[in-house]
Design a protein around this motif. Structure first.
Motif, PDB file in Angstrom:
ATOM      1  N   PHE B 115       0.732  -4.980   6.876  1.00 49.71           N
ATOM      2  CA  PHE B 115       0.784  -3.645   6.269  1.00 49.71           C
ATOM      3  C   PHE B 115       2.203  -3.087   6.229  1.00 49.71           C
ATOM      4  N   SER B 116       2.882  -3.099   7.377  1.00 50.19           N
ATOM      5  CA  SER B 116       4.216  -2.485   7.432  1.00 50.19           C
ATOM      6  C   SER B 116       5.227  -3.324   6.658  1.00 50.19           C
ATOM      7  N   ARG B 117       5.074  -4.644   6.701  1.00 49.68           N
ATOM      8  CA  ARG B 117       5.964  -5.528   5.947  1.00 49.68           C
ATOM      9  C   ARG B 117       5.824  -5.240   4.456  1.00 49.68           C
ATOM     10  N   PHE B 118       4.567  -5.057   4.035  1.00 49.99           N
ATOM     11  CA  PHE B 118       4.302  -4.775   2.622  1.00 49.99           C
ATOM     12  C   PHE B 118       5.030  -3.516   2.175  1.00 49.99           C
ATOM     13  N   PHE B 119       4.907  -2.455   2.974  1.00 51.62           N
ATOM     14  CA  PHE B 119       5.525  -1.203   2.551  1.00 51.62           C
ATOM     15  C   PHE B 119       7.033  -1.249   2.679  1.00 51.62           C
ATOM     16  N   ALA B 120       7.538  -2.040   3.638  1.00 55.71           N
ATOM     17  CA  ALA B 120       8.992  -2.191   3.718  1.00 55.71           C
ATOM     18  C   ALA B 120       9.514  -2.829   2.430  1.00 55.71           C
ATOM     19  N   TYR B 121       8.821  -3.874   1.951  1.00 48.97           N
ATOM     20  CA  TYR B 121       9.239  -4.538   0.711  1.00 48.97           C
ATOM     21  C   TYR B 121       9.091  -3.602  -0.486  1.00 48.97           C
ATOM     22  N   MET B 122       7.959  -2.857  -0.518  1.00 51.64           N
ATOM     23  CA  MET B 122       7.714  -1.990  -1.672  1.00 51.64           C
ATOM     24  C   MET B 122       8.783  -0.903  -1.756  1.00 51.64           C
ATOM     25  N   ASN B 123       9.116  -0.306  -0.613  1.00 53.78           N
ATOM     26  CA  ASN B 123      10.161   0.718  -0.622  1.00 53.78           C
ATOM     27  C   ASN B 123      11.497   0.126  -1.015  1.00 53.78           C
TER      28      ASN B 123
END
Lengths: 101, 638
Positions: B115-123
């Motif tokens: 989850f956090s990796r996903f949002f780090a990439y998206m941001n």
């Protein structure tokens, strides 16, 4: 006065004797003595030329060489005695190869 | 306008926070950090937009320099952003659509371990994309260009344990890299011939470099655009990129990154204007790609891949528009497409969510009964894409077709191609709707029981996007159709005009009533055909497939392009790599190193024999040396 050639010839003879002695003998004491022979062959030449040229320079050299030879003999004999004790009498130079890499 | 930097900085900050500390934070906090970073960026973009509306038209070109980034010899590049109509348009699309997709993702990815990796990439992606569209010089543009590329790679292979996802990420990265080589060379050529990378200076001096050089620059930049925007012949990566999570497909591979090629052409319009034949090439490739991808979408059975081909096809239309000189129409279609296509992707994601990840249209059907909201927004998206009045796609397609019809070269041919694409588009998107949502359920009983509407965090962003897909077209109402005045002036077109010099920009192409009727008719015809094939007379498709088995096989294999690339490039590349690794590397590189080491070794073995350890041999050597020296002195030197 004897021509300087004789001195040189005698000196060369003594030097070669010493050099051969160092090369062929295995007893360190004899080798040390042979080195003395070589040094003194050099001394003899220095003195001969000094006389020929009526200069004292050669004498000065010889004194220094004799001093150095005395020091060398003292250190060398000390080492030989130490090795003699360590090896209980066997001091063949060719067998003293512990430092070989 | 220094605060415009915050639009780039905040998502990057969010990315750093989630990237480093995300795994220690609860998912709720991670989601809030990511969404508020993009949300704040959206607010900054809005403020910039409002501020810009307050400025006089010729003042809407603001450069904000943070510091000098590179200063080497005669070359200088600043850390500078450009705020003008074009970049503000892109900022609003990227942050607006990006925000909705971020919110959707908090629901869609809720059960994912990364989850956090996903949002780090998206941001990181949102920040990079903003850097791309806001950069004031080609070097900074290049940085953004590459950053979005790496984000795309990271997010396609987000589920990296899956070999197919890892392979898709590699494929996307390598294929776009082929175009990026051209892009890099183009930037280098700009810097070497013009001596600077700043937009203003480059566009001002481009006339002075000669038409041949300008054409070369345009062609190289165009190669980059082709790779990034998945146009023929570098389109192969985009369908495979659907291996990534669906919000990624919606944000990166539909709304924003893949349209960077269109943005690049519009941004560098003064360069392309020096080489009209490159623009003609862009239009030709766009038309060919649009037609080709639309036909491939006809027979695709994977819901996301249908949308991927449709994205390729729609970007082809944008290329067609900008190639025909209708820059505003191309950008307009980019904006509306961002809304309806991300909406369609999010709808597809919602369907997958309900079906435990199933993407096969053959195992769907009847979903409309259980997923009313998803069905409604999907239909809105489909109608918008089919170009039905008064949804957004209608207006943007209308602008595209009008511009293409007026094009100085092959306008009629390209217009006909566009019309054909329109029919096909309406057909395949309603094929998707009918197959997924109508008829009886074709999945097993257990899956059917499991079907449920998605949570609110997913539905609300979709509803907002649906609103956008309906309304966003109204910003670009044509000033007139034929002789009839419609809106008096085309607001979007006039707004955008400020960013590209008027001489290059041309003027709004006037549409005719018969063109409007034709566009609408094409859409309706496609929908009607889909209704015939998949609702009314279901046997037709089977008959057609049997009758035209060869054509069907060709479409299913997408014109054997992947097959051919596999054989020509991939295998040859692998063979070359194996040859280099096993022969050149082992034989020549390793051989040289080992050979030198071996020589040194054997020489030292030889020399070490001299060191006998017998003192007398050393003494003899000294004596011999002395004899040689003395002999030399006596007999040779005299």
């Amino acid at each position: 006065m004897l021509p300087v050639g004789y001195y040189i010839a005698l000196s060369a003879f003594i030097f070669v004797t010493g050099a051969v002695g160092v090369l062929v003998r295995r007893n360190p004491i004899i080798m040390l003595m042979c080195i003395e022979l070589m040094l003194n062959a050099g001394n003899l030449v220095l003195i001969a030329f000094s006389r020929q040229n009526a200069s004292m320079d050669g004498h000065v050299f010889v004194f220094i060489v004799i001093t150095a030879a005395a020091a060398e003999a003292a250190v060398g004999l000390g080492i030989i005695v130490a090795v003699f004790r360590q090896k209980s009498g066997d001091i063949d130079m060719d067998k003293l190869s512990e430092m070989k890499g | 306008m220094e605060y415009a930097w915050l639009a780039i900085g905040l998502p990057l900050l969010g990315s750093i926070i989630n990237g480093i500390f995300g795994r220690f934070l609860p998912k709720k906090v991670v989601g809030w950090v990511a969404c508020s970073a993009v949300g704040a960026s959206f607010i900054v973009s809005l403020l910039v937009f409002l501020k810009m509306l307050g400025l006089a038209e010729d003042g809407r070109h603001i450069v904000s320099t943070l510091y000098t980034w590179l200063d080497s010899g005669g070359f200088r590049a600043d850390m500078a952003i450009l705020i003008d109509a074009l970049s503000v348009t892109m900022m609003l699309v990227v942050t607006g659509v990006g925000l909705l997709i971020h919110i959707y993702s908090t629901g869609y990815m809720a059960d994912d371990e990364g989850f956090s990796r996903f949002f780090a990439y998206m941001n990181l992606f949102v920040g990079s994309m903003l850097l791309l569209v806001m950069a004031e010089n080609f070097v900074l543009l290049f940085v953004g260009w590459e950053l979005v590329g790496i984000c795309s790679y990271l997010l396609i292979s987000f589920w990296y344990e899956k070999p197919s996802a890892a392979a898709a990420g590699r494929k996307a990265f390598i294929t776009t890299r082929i175009g990026d080589v051209g892009f890099t060379l183009g930037v280098v050529l700009i810097v070497t011939t013009v001596g600077t990378a700043s937009y203003d200076a480059v566009f001002g001096r481009i006339i002075g470099v000669g038409s041949g050089t300008a054409a070369a620059i345009a062609l190289l930049l165009f190669a980059g655009a082709v790779g990034k925007s998945a146009q023929l012949p570098l389109h192969v990566w985009l369908p495979d990129a659907m291996e990534g999570p669906t919000p990624v497909s919606a944000l990166i591979h539909a709304a924003t990154m893949v349209t960077a090629g269109v943005y690049l052409i519009v941004r560098a319009a003064p360069i392309f204007a020096q080489a009209p034949w490159v623009l003609a090439l862009a239009a030709g490739i766009g038309a060919a790609t649009a037609l080709f991808a639309a036909t491939a979408a006809l027979v695709e059975n994977d819901i996301k891949r249908v949308l991927a081909y449709s994205t390729i096809s729609q970007i082809g239309l944008m290329f067609l528009a900008v190639g025909a000189g209708a820059f505003a129409a191309g950008m307009f279609h980019l904006v509306t497409h961002a809304f309806f296509k991300s909406l369609l992707f999010l709808g597809a994601g919602s369907v997958m969510h309900a079906l435990a990840g199933n993407t096969d249209l053959r195992k769907m059907g009847g979903l409309a009964k259980k997923m009313r909201a998803t069905y409604a927004v999907m239909v809105i998206g489909a109608l918008a894409m089919a170009g039905i009045f008064p949804l957004s796609g209608f207006f943007s397609k209308e602008a595209v077709f009008a511009g293409v019809f007026e094009a100085p070269f092959f306008g009629r041919v390209m217009y006909a191609a566009g019309m054909a694409v329109s029919v096909l588009t309406a057909f395949y998107i309603f094929r998707l709707i009918y197959k997924a949502f109508h008829g009886e359920a074709r999945m097993d009983e257990e899956s059917w029981q499991h079907v449920h509407e998605s949570p609110k965090s997913m539905i609300i962003p979709m509803l907002l996007l649906a609103l956008g897909a309906i309304c966003i077209g109204w910003i670009g109402l044509p000033s007139q159709i034929g002789e009839t005045a419609i809106a008096g002036r085309n607001v979007f077109e006039e707004f955008l005009r400020g960013s590209v010099s008027a001489a290059v920009f041309g003027h709004e192409a006037i549409s005719q009533w018969w063109m409007v009727a034709a566009a609408l008719g094409a859409g309706l015809l496609g929908i009607f055909a889909a209704w015939c094939c998949f609702v009314r007379f279901k046997g037709i498709t089977g008959v057609l497939v049997r009758k035209f088995a060869g054509v069907y096989a060709m479409l299913v294999s997408v014109f054997w392009i992947d097959w051919a690339y596999e054989r020509i490039f991939v295998r040859a590349g692998k063979a070359l790599a194996v040859f280099v690794a096993q022969k050149v590397d082992v034989g020549i590189i390793d051989g040289a190193v080992n050979g030198i080491a071996g020589c040194v070794g054997s020489v030292s073995v030889m020399l070490s024999r001299v060191q006998t350890g017998y003192m007398r041999s050393y003494a003899l050597a000294i004596l011999a040396g002395a004899v040689v020296v003395v002999g030399y002195a006596l007999f040779i030197l005299k």
